[in-house]
Scaffold this active site. Structure first.
Site, PDB file in Angstrom:
ATOM      1  CB  CYS A 191      -8.451   0.774  -1.535  1.00  0.00           C
ATOM      2  SG  CYS A 191      -8.384   0.943   0.265  1.00  0.00           S
TER       3      CYS A 191
ATOM      4  CB  CYS B 105      -0.925   0.007   1.219  1.00  0.00           C
ATOM      5  SG  CYS B 105      -2.213  -1.252   1.115  1.00  0.00           S
ATOM      6  CG  ASP B 106      -1.478   4.115   0.854  1.00  0.00           C
ATOM      7  OD1 ASP B 106      -2.056   4.447  -0.186  1.00  0.00           O
ATOM      8  OD2 ASP B 106      -2.094   3.656   1.829  1.00  0.00           O
TER       9      ASP B 106
ATOM     10  CB  SER C 141      -6.514  10.020  -2.425  1.00  0.00           C
ATOM     11  OG  SER C 141      -6.895   8.712  -2.759  1.00  0.00           O
TER      12      SER C 141
ATOM     13  CD  GLU D 111      -2.986  10.268  -0.586  1.00  0.00           C
ATOM     14  OE1 GLU D 111      -2.262   9.669  -1.391  1.00  0.00           O
ATOM     15  OE2 GLU D 111      -3.927   9.732   0.015  1.00  0.00           O
TER      16      GLU D 111
END
Length: 553
Positions: free
Chosen positions: A191, A119-120, A468, A442
């Site tokens: 996600c 993630c991220d 985002s 974000e």
């Protein structure tokens, strides 16, 4: 072998004794030693299952005749960190992750390295470390989350964020939002839309540092574990052939990745992360290159949040390599680039097919003739800014609005929630850049509330922070120079007119030069928002968003 430095010879007898204290047999110590950077934790849905992925990687390494040794890294879920002080620490964690992997691989001279993010900032942080270390590496992610189902429709995390705005606007009840909250994120994985995590996992395939399928095979599918075992076997092969990240992630590989990014309409954050990864390997990747490639690469996939498709749909349609197959029909992909598979891109593309042209459009029938991202410059952003062009309705590609200025994300979010923002407003959120935030937060909460209120077709949102990958609408981020550096965004006042043109790729503050010079003379730099700890040091060292927000040399 590199690992001989900590295990060979009579003088390393104490070292071998310490390995045996952990249960390793002399036969295991004698084999190639593969480090595994595993970012599993119980705080991120995309990482909750990485222990299983890691075990599969270890199986593959042992099957190939080497010994795995696991260490951990930190990880932040941007969704949970969103809209509070935690988001200030997200981008900064990228550098910490990179440094921590470097430190472990210098202290323990592994023969090869497997990176397990999902993630991220964890994905780019680990890829930066791979480039910096330049030892044989392979990346295997945890895979995307499946879409949720609500009232017969596919939903994901962004549906919940936008639901907050819908409740505020009276378009949804709190009871419906509670029901949506419980089903939008059905389980493990990053996600479900083409947000930052999935964009970067997909681009790792295009860069060649991960195996085909890494970006799209769902987290809960057995194929994910099979891919992890294969990655474990492949790292041993890379060690034996001495193939390193800088052999793979060349300038041509980065051009391939940017082309794929434009074709699937990835997160605007890729314009921060790809330059940062390239920087660690001495590869220059200016914003102008993103713009050049965007002009010639068509948009082929309409992924959430801009469109209806999720990563599970892209996987069934053929995945990232199917997009590359389409792009290669017009020579938009360099087929000579090497990959961790051991073969070049052209060889891997030979057997690839597109199985669903609704999800991956033919290159002769694109959604848009030009790519997903655009770089805007002008008097408000002399060094550039980023917009996810394919997430903006054509009816507001040319926009002239009235500035509404806010000094933080919270101020702007509260104003939108209360109904203070009207059609035609150009919302300015400043002092949220890499230095000013610090950490370049974000802005998913204000953008989602704006969309939920139905204002995404009549307002603009402009910030020196970032957005985002789940953002849609006329949202321009990465405005450089940032306000904390004395960029023009610092001098905007309520009532100023701002013009945005996505065809001309311009963003201008319609204020006379003389007035701007007057405002510049009376501007004073604000006090730092964080005065101690890691992010205070980060703010002193970080560079502009236009250069990837990397640390100064």
């Amino acid at each position: 072998m590199r690992s001989d430095r900590m295990k060979k010879g009579i003088e390393k007898s104490p070292h071998r004794s310490l390995f045996q204290a952990m249960g390793y047999l002399p036969e295991e110590i004698d084999k190639p030693i593969i480090g595994i950077a595993n970012s599993a934790n119980e705080l991120i849905p995309g990482h909750i299952h990485l222990d299983k992925v890691c075990n599969a990687v270890k199986d593959g390494i042992r099957m190939a005749g080497a010994t795995p040794m696991v260490f951990s890294t930190i990880g932040i879920c941007d969704g949970i960190a969103m809209n509070h002080e935690g988001m200030k620490y997200s981008l900064g964690s990228r550098e910490l992750i990179c440094d921590s992997v470097e430190v472990m691989c210098k202290a323990y001279p592994f023969d090869g390295l497997v990176l397990i993010p999902n993630c991220d900032k964890i994905i780019p942080g680990m890829m930066m470390a791979a480039m910096r270390l330049n030892i044989p590496c392979i990346l295997i992610s945890g895979g995307p989350m499946l879409a949720g189902r609500f009232m017969g429709k596919k939903v994901d995390l962004i549906s919940v964020f936008e639901g907050v705005g819908r409740v505020a606007a009276g378009l949804m009840t709190e009871e419906e939002l509670n029901e949506l909250e419980g089903c939008a994120c059905p389980g493990a994985g990053s996600c479900a839309g083409m947000f930052t995590a999935n964009s970067m996992n997909c681009l790792s395939e295009a860069l060649g540092i991960s195996l085909p399928g890494n970006g799209t095979i769902p987290a809960v599918h057995a194929a994910r574990l099979r891919l992890a075992k294969t990655a474990g076997m492949k790292i041993v092969e890379l060690v034996r052939k001495d193939i390193k990240p800088r052999d793979i992630m060349t300038i041509d590989a980065f051009k391939n990745a940017i082309s794929v990014d434009m074709a699937f309409g990835g997160s605007s954050n890729t314009a921060l992360h790809l330059p940062a990864i390239a920087y660690e390997g001495g590869v220059e990747l200016p914003l102008t290159l993103f713009d050049e490639i965007s002009e010639r690469v068509p948009h082929l996939c309409n992924m959430s949040p801009a469109g209806p498709h999720r990563l599970e749909d892209l996987n069934e349609a053929g995945g990232v390599y199917a997009i590359m197959k389409e792009l290669s029909k017009k020579n938009l992909i360099n087929k000579e680039c090497l990959t961790v598979d051991g073969r070049n891109v052209g060889e891997l593309l030979k057997k690839v097919k597109v199985f669903d042209h609704d999800v991956i459009h033919s290159i002769d029938n694109p959604y848009h003739e030009k790519g997903g991202l655009a770089v805007l410059t002008g008097s408000l952003a002399p060094d550039g800014s980023i917009v996810k062009r394919i997430g903006v309705s054509k009816e507001i590609w040319h926009f002239v609005g009235t500035a509404r200025v806010y000094e933080s994300e919270e101020e702007a979010g509260n104003a939108i929630l209360k109904g203070d923002i009207k059609p035609g407003d150009a919302i300015i959120i400043r002092y949220e850049g890499p230095k000013g935030g610090p950490g370049m937060r974000e802005m998913l909460t204000p953008t989602s509330i704006l969309a939920g209120r139905g204002l995404d077709l009549s307002c603009a949102l402009i910030t020196d922070g970032r957005f985002s990958g789940g953002t849609r609408g006329l949202c321009i981020g990465h405005v450089s120079p940032e306000a904390a550096e004395g960029g023009p965004i610092a001098y905007v006042k309520d009532g100023d007119k701002i013009e945005i043109d996505l065809v001309k790729k311009s963003i201008n503050l319609l204020v006379p030069h003389e007035e701007m010079e007057r405002r510049k003379k009376i501007w004073t730099r604000p006090e730092p928002k964080i005065k101690e700890g890691y992010m205070a040091r980060y703010a002193q060292m970080v560079t502009s968003a236009s250069t990837g927000a990397v640390f100064k040399k």
